[in-house]
Design a protein around this motif. Structure first.
Motif, PDB file in Angstrom:
ATOM      1  N   SER A  33      34.857 -17.440  -6.833  1.00  0.00           N
ATOM      2  CA  SER A  33      35.688 -16.234  -6.867  1.00  0.00           C
ATOM      3  C   SER A  33      36.125 -15.812  -5.471  1.00  0.00           C
ATOM      4  O   SER A  33      37.212 -15.275  -5.278  1.00  0.00           O
ATOM      5  N   LEU A  35      37.375 -10.774 -16.474  1.00  0.00           N
ATOM      6  CA  LEU A  35      36.203 -11.124 -15.669  1.00  0.00           C
ATOM      7  C   LEU A  35      36.076 -10.175 -14.479  1.00  0.00           C
ATOM      8  O   LEU A  35      37.040  -9.943 -13.753  1.00  0.00           O
ATOM      9  N   SER A  42      34.477 -19.611 -22.306  1.00  0.00           N
ATOM     10  CA  SER A  42      35.600 -20.542 -22.153  1.00  0.00           C
ATOM     11  C   SER A  42      35.820 -21.320 -23.447  1.00  0.00           C
ATOM     12  O   SER A  42      34.874 -21.717 -24.124  1.00  0.00           O
ATOM     13  N   TYR A  74      38.747 -19.125 -16.944  1.00  0.00           N
ATOM     14  CA  TYR A  74      38.560 -18.579 -15.607  1.00  0.00           C
ATOM     15  C   TYR A  74      38.370 -19.684 -14.565  1.00  0.00           C
ATOM     16  O   TYR A  74      38.842 -19.578 -13.444  1.00  0.00           O
TER      17      TYR A  74
END
Length: 235
Positions: free
Chosen positions: A172, A142, A213, A220
């Motif tokens: 993030s 990612l 996913s 993630y």
């Protein structure tokens, strides 16, 4: 190994305090300890640790008081170590400013992983709200380019809506830290209503599908059920 980080453990149970201190000592951290909130405040103000591991059930005052006092002026990472397993206890501590919440009993690997994540998160916050020197974030396959608002997985661009991108970027920038549903909703939408959590869950389901996913795999973004979401930052 000597990573020079100074950690404060505030825990009244001698065996748990010794257990945590031994783990951290062995892994090269400088460890300070306290057995009460009052003593913890004194050690904190004298030594300015890089991270605090905090029990909530202290003999003189609830650990929540420590969080509220510290958050008036400092952003030092705080990881709660507590026997309280109710979701509302976790949400209350996280919304008050704790960076993470570990339920007792816990293992050595989990404790060290959470400490590393909280210390990394502190470093992120010192660089323009979580962006690294290249204006981006990378974890495994990612990649996020904040300047261009681009998200890639295995070098392929992922088409996200504006709201989906805002959620991914927010998580993030706090990688490794649990963000409660309420804090995500406030940051992304600015206000909440009766359908806010459902709206967040729908967006998150779309994000996870687009990022590829799969059930049973280390994805993630992890859902801390009843509490919030965490962006992974280590395998």
């Amino acid at each position: 190994m000597n990573n020079k980080y100074k950690l404060l453990v505030i825990e009244d149970e001698t065996n748990i305090r010794s257990f945590v201190k031994t783990i951290l000592d062995t892994n090269g951290y400088q460890v300070l300890t306290a057995g009460s909130l009052r003593q913890g405040m004194l050690v904190y103000s004298s030594h300015h640790p890089d991270l605090v591991l905090l029990d909530l059930g202290l003999p003189d005052e609830d650990g929540m008081s420590f969080i509220s006092k510290i958050r008036r002026s400092d952003s030092t990472p705080i990881i709660v170590l507590s026997a309280r397993t109710q979701e509302n206890d976790k949400v209350t501590a996280l919304d008050a400013g704790a960076n993470d919440y570990i339920t007792k009993p816990f293992g050595t690997a989990e404790l060290l992983a959470r400490v590393r994540a909280a210390l990394r998160n502190r470093r992120y916050e010192g660089i323009q709200g979580g962006e690294d020197v290249n204006g981006g974030y990378r974890f495994k396959d990612l990649e996020i380019d904040y300047a261009r608002r681009l998200v890639r997985v295995r070098e392929k661009e992922i088409k996200l809506t504006q709201t989906e991108y805002n959620i991914v970027a927010l998580l993030s920038q706090h990688a490794g830290r649990v963000l409660t549903y309420a804090s995500i909703i406030q940051a992304v939408w600015g206000s909440s209503d009766a359908g806010s959590i459902k709206k967040l869950q729908v967006n998150m389901a779309n994000i996870r599908k687009k990022l590829g996913s799969r059930p049973g795999e280390k994805n993630y973004i992890v859902n801390e059920l009843g509490v919030g979401y965490r962006m992974q930052d280590e395998a």
